[in-house]
Enzyme design. Structure first.
Site, PDB file in Angstrom:
ATOM      1  N   ARG A 224      -4.740   8.389   5.473  1.00  0.00           N
ATOM      2  CA  ARG A 224      -4.581   9.590   6.316  1.00  0.00           C
ATOM      3  C   ARG A 224      -5.578   9.554   7.454  1.00  0.00           C
ATOM      4  O   ARG A 224      -6.773   9.351   7.234  1.00  0.00           O
ATOM      5  CB  ARG A 224      -4.854  10.862   5.495  1.00  0.00           C
TER       6      ARG A 224
ATOM      7  N   THR B  94      -5.921  14.236  12.116  1.00  0.00           N
ATOM      8  CA  THR B  94      -4.554  14.780  12.176  1.00  0.00           C
ATOM      9  C   THR B  94      -3.924  14.905  10.789  1.00  0.00           C
ATOM     10  O   THR B  94      -2.923  15.584  10.619  1.00  0.00           O
ATOM     11  CB  THR B  94      -3.650  13.859  13.007  1.00  0.00           C
TER      12      THR B  94
ATOM     13  N   ASP C 241     -12.296  12.943  -3.321  1.00  0.00           N
ATOM     14  CA  ASP C 241     -11.582  11.797  -2.743  1.00  0.00           C
ATOM     15  C   ASP C 241     -11.250  10.814  -3.856  1.00  0.00           C
ATOM     16  O   ASP C 241     -12.115  10.098  -4.370  1.00  0.00           O
ATOM     17  CB  ASP C 241     -12.441  11.118  -1.656  1.00  0.00           C
TER      18      ASP C 241
ATOM     19  N   ASP D  51     -11.960   6.964  -3.404  1.00  0.00           N
ATOM     20  CA  ASP D  51     -13.399   6.679  -3.505  1.00  0.00           C
ATOM     21  C   ASP D  51     -13.875   6.762  -4.954  1.00  0.00           C
ATOM     22  O   ASP D  51     -14.713   5.963  -5.387  1.00  0.00           O
ATOM     23  CB  ASP D  51     -14.200   7.671  -2.646  1.00  0.00           C
TER      24      ASP D  51
HETATM   25  C1  PRP Z   1      -5.113  10.076  -0.170  1.00  0.00           C
HETATM   26  C2  PRP Z   1      -4.211  10.084  -1.387  1.00  0.00           C
HETATM   27  C3  PRP Z   1      -2.853  10.154  -0.787  1.00  0.00           C
HETATM   28  C4  PRP Z   1      -3.060  10.998   0.433  1.00  0.00           C
HETATM   29  C5  PRP Z   1      -2.567  12.380   0.143  1.00  0.00           C
HETATM   30  O1  PRP Z   1      -5.195   8.819   0.379  1.00  0.00           O
HETATM   31  O2  PRP Z   1      -4.402   8.992  -2.250  1.00  0.00           O
HETATM   32  O3  PRP Z   1      -2.316   8.880  -0.441  1.00  0.00           O
HETATM   33  O4  PRP Z   1      -4.463  11.020   0.691  1.00  0.00           O
HETATM   34  O5  PRP Z   1      -2.625  13.173   1.243  1.00  0.00           O
HETATM   35  P1  PRP Z   1      -1.348  13.760   1.955  1.00  0.00           P
HETATM   36  O6  PRP Z   1      -0.468  14.321   0.883  1.00  0.00           O
HETATM   37  O7  PRP Z   1      -1.917  14.828   2.855  1.00  0.00           O
HETATM   38  O8  PRP Z   1      -0.680  12.674   2.734  1.00  0.00           O
HETATM   39  P2  PRP Z   1      -6.254   8.451   1.529  1.00  0.00           P
HETATM   40  O9  PRP Z   1      -5.668   8.641   2.875  1.00  0.00           O
HETATM   41  O10 PRP Z   1      -7.526   9.184   1.259  1.00  0.00           O
HETATM   42  O11 PRP Z   1      -6.422   6.886   1.348  1.00  0.00           O
HETATM   43  P3  PRP Z   1      -7.147   6.072   0.176  1.00  0.00           P
HETATM   44  O12 PRP Z   1      -6.300   6.248  -1.086  1.00  0.00           O
HETATM   45  O13 PRP Z   1      -7.119   4.681   0.682  1.00  0.00           O
HETATM   46  O14 PRP Z   1      -8.530   6.602  -0.007  1.00  0.00           O
HETATM   47  N1  URA Z   2      -6.703  12.762  -0.880  1.00  0.00           N
HETATM   48  C1  URA Z   2      -7.678  12.785  -1.825  1.00  0.00           C
HETATM   49  O1  URA Z   2      -8.187  11.734  -2.250  1.00  0.00           O
HETATM   50  N2  URA Z   2      -8.086  13.986  -2.265  1.00  0.00           N
HETATM   51  C2  URA Z   2      -7.554  15.134  -1.829  1.00  0.00           C
HETATM   52  O2  URA Z   2      -7.969  16.202  -2.311  1.00  0.00           O
HETATM   53  C3  URA Z   2      -6.533  15.076  -0.867  1.00  0.00           C
HETATM   54  C4  URA Z   2      -6.134  13.867  -0.407  1.00  0.00           C
END
Ligand code: PRP
Ligand code: URA
Length: 208
Positions: free
Chosen positions: A103, A107, A199, A202
């Site tokens: 994400r 945005t 997160d 992470d």
């Molecule tokens: C997180 C999560 C989803 C997304 C959800 O990923 O694992 O893929 O955010 O958010 P949304 O419903 O608003 O799209 P992130 O972008 O943090 O990537 P990562 O898993 O690589 O940390």
């Molecule tokens: N992605 C995450 O990892 N945590 C949240 O709460 C939302 C999006």
């Protein structure tokens, strides 16, 4: 419309307590995410097709049933990877595709950086997995990609979601059923689920 299942099971409640706790370490967090995925997969696979076969037991021939479909698990990178082993422990023959999305922090729009799928995806039952359903943007984009690949039967499995994400996903892809371990209150102004898990990527990979 999508069938929406929010689990209400003592073992899942217990394990959600562990992953919500900010003091839970990386190893226990990752293990518990996988355990929740296993428990959820037992229910999310309830309608998989089976075929009757004849099996000879030490005593007699029996009519038994085996899975009659290919299963493909597709994690949304990174956090979705944390659910794959838990599902494969129940379906060891499942193939695994990958969709890399992150994400944009301002945005909240999903950005695609990787996609690779087994060739069987067109006729398989596809489990799209990602622990967090926040705005739903990532799940909607991932399903758009899966459908472009020819996937016809897609099931979404997440751990924690909110109404915004559920409504976004079910309105854009009403043919996709949604399984979540918990439905939380809301998103905060950074797009994080409240109370959520923080997160998730992470916490699974220890990157913060
Ligand atoms: C997180 C999560 C989803 C997304 C959800 O990923 O694992 O893929 O955010 O958010 P949304 O419903 O608003 O799209 P992130 O972008 O943090 O990537 P990562 O898993 O690589 O940390
Ligand atoms: N992605 C995450 O990892 N945590 C949240 O709460 C939302 C999006």
């Amino acid at each position: 419309m999508s069938k929406i299942t929010i689990f209400n099971h003592p073992l899942i409640h217990h394990k959600l307590t562990i992953i919500r706790d900010e003091k839970t370490n990386t190893k226990d967090f990752r293990q518990t995410i996988n355990e929740i995925a296993t428990l959820m997969a037992f229910e999310a696979t309830r309608d998989l097709p089976v075929k009757a076969v004849k099996t000879t037991s030490p005593i007699a021939v029996a009519t038994t049933y085996t899975l009659d479909c290919e299963v493909v698990i597709v994690p949304i990178l990174r956090a979705g990877i944390g659910m794959v082993d838990g599902i494969q422990s129940l379906i060891p023959t499942a193939k695994v595709g990958h969709i890399g999305l992150y994400r944009n922090e301002e945005t909240l729009e999903p950005q695609l950086y990787y996609a690779k799928f087994p060739p069987t995806i067109k006729n398989a039952v596809v489990f799209l997995v990602d622990p967090m359903l926040a705005t739903g943007g990532s799940a909607v984009a991932a399903i758009d990609i899966l459908k472009k690949q020819g996937a016809k039967k897609i099931i979404y499995m997440g751990i924690v979601g909110v109404d915004q994400g559920i409504n976004n996903l079910s309105s854009k892809h009403p043919d996709v059923d949604i399984y979540l371990a918990a439905k939380d209150e809301k998103l905060n102004d950074k797009g994080y689920i409240v109370p959520g898990l923080g997160d998730c990527g992470d916490r699974i990979f220890g990157t913060k």
